[in-house]
Design an enzyme around this catalytic site. Structure first.
Site, PDB file in Angstrom:
ATOM      1  CB  SER A 259      -0.942   0.077   1.235  1.00  0.00           C
ATOM      2  OG  SER A 259      -0.196   0.198   2.427  1.00  0.00           O
ATOM      3  CE  LYS A 260      -0.200   8.641  -0.137  1.00  0.00           C
ATOM      4  NZ  LYS A 260       1.234   8.894   0.240  1.00  0.00           N
ATOM      5  NE  ARG A 261      -2.317   3.705   5.695  1.00  0.00           N
ATOM      6  CZ  ARG A 261      -3.007   2.514   6.178  1.00  0.00           C
ATOM      7  NH1 ARG A 261      -2.769   1.682   6.835  1.00  0.00           N
ATOM      8  NH2 ARG A 261      -4.170   2.230   5.246  1.00  0.00           N
ATOM      9  N   GLY A 263       5.015   2.180   1.564  1.00  0.00           N
ATOM     10  CA  GLY A 263       6.035   3.289   0.758  1.00  0.00           C
ATOM     11  C   GLY A 263       6.370   4.346   1.672  1.00  0.00           C
ATOM     12  CG  ASP A 264       3.316   7.393   2.696  1.00  0.00           C
ATOM     13  OD1 ASP A 264       4.148   7.742   1.436  1.00  0.00           O
ATOM     14  OD2 ASP A 264       2.231   7.532   2.886  1.00  0.00           O
TER      15      ASP A 264
END
Ligand code: GLU
Length: 501
Positions: A259-261, A263-264
């Site tokens: 998920s994008k999270r 990546g963050d």
């Protein structure tokens, strides 16, 4: 039959890296089979529409060299390719389904459905419940006509017959069979906006656009049995495409969907390009802006879920096209190994010629004009093995352009002793005598001098490096002296003697 595949994203935000891989696999498959690929924008859900997303998708795929033969931005014989512009086309098929009793009209209001869900655990609108609901199966024909005439909103639902095994022949997963009783009577069309839902629009368009293979993410596998039923209900069964559902991209740790999270949290992009959400203003980083070469990202993504069956890891797009096959796509999810992504970028970077890299590097520093093109290429070539991204070249080469203004504390303590200034004074005298300042010649003379004098090699060379670079780093010392030249070399030693007193 000519292979025709499509990439059919919904413009709901930035294109996720998994979506990029789906587009890539469609492209590789199409080109491998001498077929065609089209871009269709599935924008029938106006609630989820995000401005700029379509442009973002197109720009991303252009950057990566994933080209379309047809579709939004290209045109083609089945235009329009944006579903919101195909309203009239879908309405015809909705009418066909209603006439043939494969679908029915339902008037249940959102609050009525909500009440039903609260009153019945696991409520599902299907054969077991539809006769308790407000629809054209329970109301008289007159009532239905009146309600519509009175402008009441309605939806059209597919009428799924229960207790039937439905088999999807998936090119990656093999036969997947489910029983129709677990499916609900999905909404196919809404009078409120006159638009179909994803399922109807997707199936009708795949049929009309003569799609032969539907290659898409695993998250769509649960929709496939419904799509099979829709093909049948519409009378398209003989033209049904083959399905291929691609494995998920997993978190680097391997559990759950990337998920994008993630990546963050772990500091890597999950989008191809930088993206700013138009509503929240939230910014997300992209591979392009992070400094990736498009070829490296393509290569990396190609191997996330597919393998050639050999040890080879570096592939051009042409090679990928040549070797790609759905047989070698794995069923299980592919762990997203970001470090491997960096490795690919490094591999592509070191394979670029020094001249090419110098041009890329050149644009990132105004100081580069103190050297001619050949010298710049030489400088870049001396350090390229040490970097992953072009933007890291500066850190590795800054001392070629700028004399050090400070000296690394620890190195000074370790390498600059009481006797060092005198040693460096002597070194200057030796350097002054050299006329051919090429790396090889300077090295021979200086090393000769050190050994004749019986000096400690490390004591001289480490202090020398500290004076030139300001730290204990950089390429071969005499490669540095050759580039900056005799005058600058001596100047830097004098400055170090002066500063480090
Ligand atoms: N519009 C769907 C998506 O956003 C397409 C799924 C499919 O390829 O059928 O991914």
């Amino acid at each position: 039959m000519k292979v025709r595949v499509r990439f059919a994203p919904s413009p709901t935000g930035a294109l996720h890296i998994g979506g990029v891989r789906t587009a890539l696999y469609n492209y590789l498959f199409a080109k491998k089979h001498g077929g065609e690929m089209l871009l269709r924008i599935e924008d029938t859900d106006s609630n989820r529409f995000v401005a700029g997303a379509e442009e973002y998708i197109i720009e991303s795929l252009n950057w990566l060299g994933i080209k379309f033969d047809e579709g939004v931005g290209v045109g083609g014989q089945y235009a329009p390719y944006r579903q919101s512009e195909r309203k009239d086309i879908y309405r015809k098929y909705v009418d066909f389904l209603l006439e043939n009793k494969k679908a029915y009209i339902a008037f249940d209001k959102p609050e009525e459905l909500e009440a039903k869900r609260n009153e019945t655990a696991n409520f599902q609108y299907d054969a077991s419940t539809r006769l308790q609901m407000k629809n054209s199966l329970t109301l008289s024909e007159n009532e239905v006509t009146e309600k519509i005439a009175a402008g009441e909103n309605y939806v059209v639902r597919i009428k799924i017959e229960p207790n039937e095994d439905i088999t999807v022949n998936d090119l990656i997963r093999g036969e997947v069979t489910i029983n129709s009783s677990i499916l609900d009577d999905k909404v196919l069309w809404k009078s409120a906006d006159g638009l179909p839902t994803y399922h109807l629009a997707n199936v009708v368009d795949d049929y009309l656009m003569k799609i032969t293979q539907v290659i898409r993410g695993e998250e769509w596998l649960p929709s496939a049995p419904l799509h099979v039923l829709l093909y049948r209900a519409l009378g398209f069964e003989s033209a049904m495409p083959q399905f291929a559902h691609l494995p998920l991209l997993l978190k680097p740790e391997g559990n759950g969907k990337l998920s994008k999270r993630d990546g963050d949290r772990l500091g890597f992009p999950v989008f191809p390009l930088d993206w700013t959400d138009p509503k929240s203003g939230e910014k997300s980083s992209g591979y392009r802006e992070a400094g990736y070469f498009p070829e490296a990202l393509v290569n990396f993504l190609a191997l996330l879920g597919w393998n050639p069956g050999t040890e080879q890891e570096i592939f051009s797009m042409e090679e990928l096209i040549d070797l790609f096959s759905l047989d070698r796509v794995s069923k299980s999810g592919a762990k997203f190994d970001y470090e491997k992504g960096k490795w690919f970028n490094h591999q592509y970077l070191i394979r670029k010629s020094d001249e090419e890299l110098a041009v890329l590097f050149n644009t990132s520093t105004s100081l580069s004009n103190q050297f001619d093109d050949a010298t710049l290429a030489h400088i870049v070539g001396l350090v390229k093995e040490r970097v992953t991204f072009v933007q890291e070249l500066w850190e590795q080469t800054a001392f070629f352009f700028l004399a050090p203004t400070e000296y690394d504390e620890k190195t000074v303590q370790k390498r600059w002793k009481a006797e060092t200034p005198a040693l460096m004074q002597e070194l200057i005298v030796e350097l002054e005598k050299i006329s051919d300042f090429s790396a090889a010649n300077t090295e021979e003379i200086i090393l000769g001098w050190i050994s004749t004098k019986g000096y400690n090699m490390g004591a001289v060379m480490n202090a020398f490096r500290l004076a030139l670079v300001g730290a204990a780093k950089g390429p071969h010392l005499f490669d540095i002296t050759a580039v900056i030249g005799k005058a600058e070399t001596i100047k830097r030693i004098e400055k170090a003697i002066e500063t480090l007193k």
